[in-house]
Design an enzyme around this catalytic site. Structure first.
Site, PDB file in Angstrom:
ATOM      1  N   HIS A 144      96.436  38.906 175.301  1.00 57.10           N
ATOM      2  CA  HIS A 144      97.770  39.433 175.589  1.00 57.10           C
ATOM      3  C   HIS A 144      97.961  39.473 177.092  1.00 57.10           C
ATOM      4  CE1 HIS A 144      98.764  40.760 171.506  1.00 57.10           C
ATOM      5  NE2 HIS A 144      97.468  40.986 171.381  1.00 57.10           N
TER       6      HIS A 144
ATOM      7  N   THR B 173      83.967  33.014 180.487  1.00 51.14           N
ATOM      8  CA  THR B 173      85.296  33.132 181.064  1.00 51.14           C
ATOM      9  C   THR B 173      85.731  31.859 181.769  1.00 51.14           C
ATOM     10  OG1 THR B 173      84.380  34.029 183.109  1.00 51.14           O
ATOM     11  CG2 THR B 173      85.006  35.619 181.398  1.00 51.14           C
TER      12      THR B 173
ATOM     13  N   ARG C 279      77.332  32.722 183.728  1.00 48.10           N
ATOM     14  CA  ARG C 279      77.187  31.872 184.897  1.00 48.10           C
ATOM     15  C   ARG C 279      76.179  30.784 184.567  1.00 48.10           C
ATOM     16  NH1 ARG C 279      72.718  34.070 185.537  1.00 48.10           N
ATOM     17  NH2 ARG C 279      71.749  35.606 186.754  1.00 48.10           N
TER      18      ARG C 279
END
Length: 174
Positions: free
Chosen positions: A103, A150, A165
Site C-alpha cells: 500500500h 527489497t 544483501r
C-alpha cells in the site's frame, strides 16, 4: 474502506479458496499432478512435473506461472495480486512469502500498489524468506532463510539478511 477488488473478483477468490480446501489441502503430499490440474483449471500456467504441496497457499492461481519442475513447498504463501512466475526448477521453500502487493502509506486513501515477482530458472527462496513486490530473483540465485528481499538478486548470487544483501557474487567459489 472500499475494497480494491470487484465483487466478481472477490467471489472468484472465495471459490478458489473453497476449491483448494476441498480438493487439495487434505491430499497426500505425492499428489502433485492432481494439485497442478486443479491450479490449471483455475487459470494457472503450470509446466510439467511441478511440485505444489498441499500446504502451499496461492492467492490467485490465474496470476501464477510455474515452469517445468518448479516447486512451492508447504506453508509457502504466494500473494500474487500481480503476476508471480517461477522459472524451470525454481523453488519456494517452507514458509516463504512472495508478496506482490503493498500500500502507498504516503497517501491518505492508502491505495494498494502491485508489482510482479519473477524467479529465474533454478532460483531458490529458502525457508521463511520474504520477497517484496517488483523483485526479480535471477537464474541460479539463492535467497537465504529468513531474508527480506527489497532489491533484485542478480543471476547466480546469494543474498541473506534483513534487508537482504549479496554475500556471494556469481562465479564465487562456495
Amino acid at each position: 474502506m472500499v475494497s480494491s477488488f470487484s465483487v466478481s473478483h472477490r467471489l472468484a477468490r472465495a471459490g478458489w479458496k473453497m476449491t483448494w480446501l476441498l480438493l487439495c489441502r487434505w491430499t497426500p503430499r505425492p499428489l502433485h499432478a492432481w494439485r497442478a490440474l486443479v491450479l490449471r483449471a483455475w487459470g494457472a500456467r503450470v509446466g510439467a512435473r511441478c511440485h505444489v504441496y498441499p500446504g502451499a497457499m496461492v492467492w490467485a492461481p490465474w496470476q501464477l506461472t510455474l515452469a517445468d519442475d518448479a516447486c512451492i513447498a508447504d506453508d509457502a504463501d504466494i500473494y500474487n495480486v500481480a503476476p508471480i512466475s517461477l522459472g524451470v526448477r525454481a523453488v519456494v521453500s517452507q514458509g516463504a512469502y512472495l508478496c506482490a502487493a503493498s500500500h502507498d502509506h504516503r497517501r491518505a486513501d492508502f491505495p494498494m500498489t502491485c508489482a510482479p515477482i519473477r524467479l529465474g530458472d533454478r532460483a531458490w527462496v529458502a525457508a521463511r524468506a520474504i520477497v517484496l513486490p517488483g523483485i526479480t530473483i535471477g537464474a541460479g540465485a539463492v535467497v537465504g532463510a529468513g531474508s527480506v528481499v527489497t532489491r533484485d538478486v542478480p543471476d547466480g548470487c546469494t543474498a541473506v539478511g534483513n534487508p537482504a544483501r549479496i554475500v556471494r557474487e556469481a562465479g564465487d567459489a562456495p
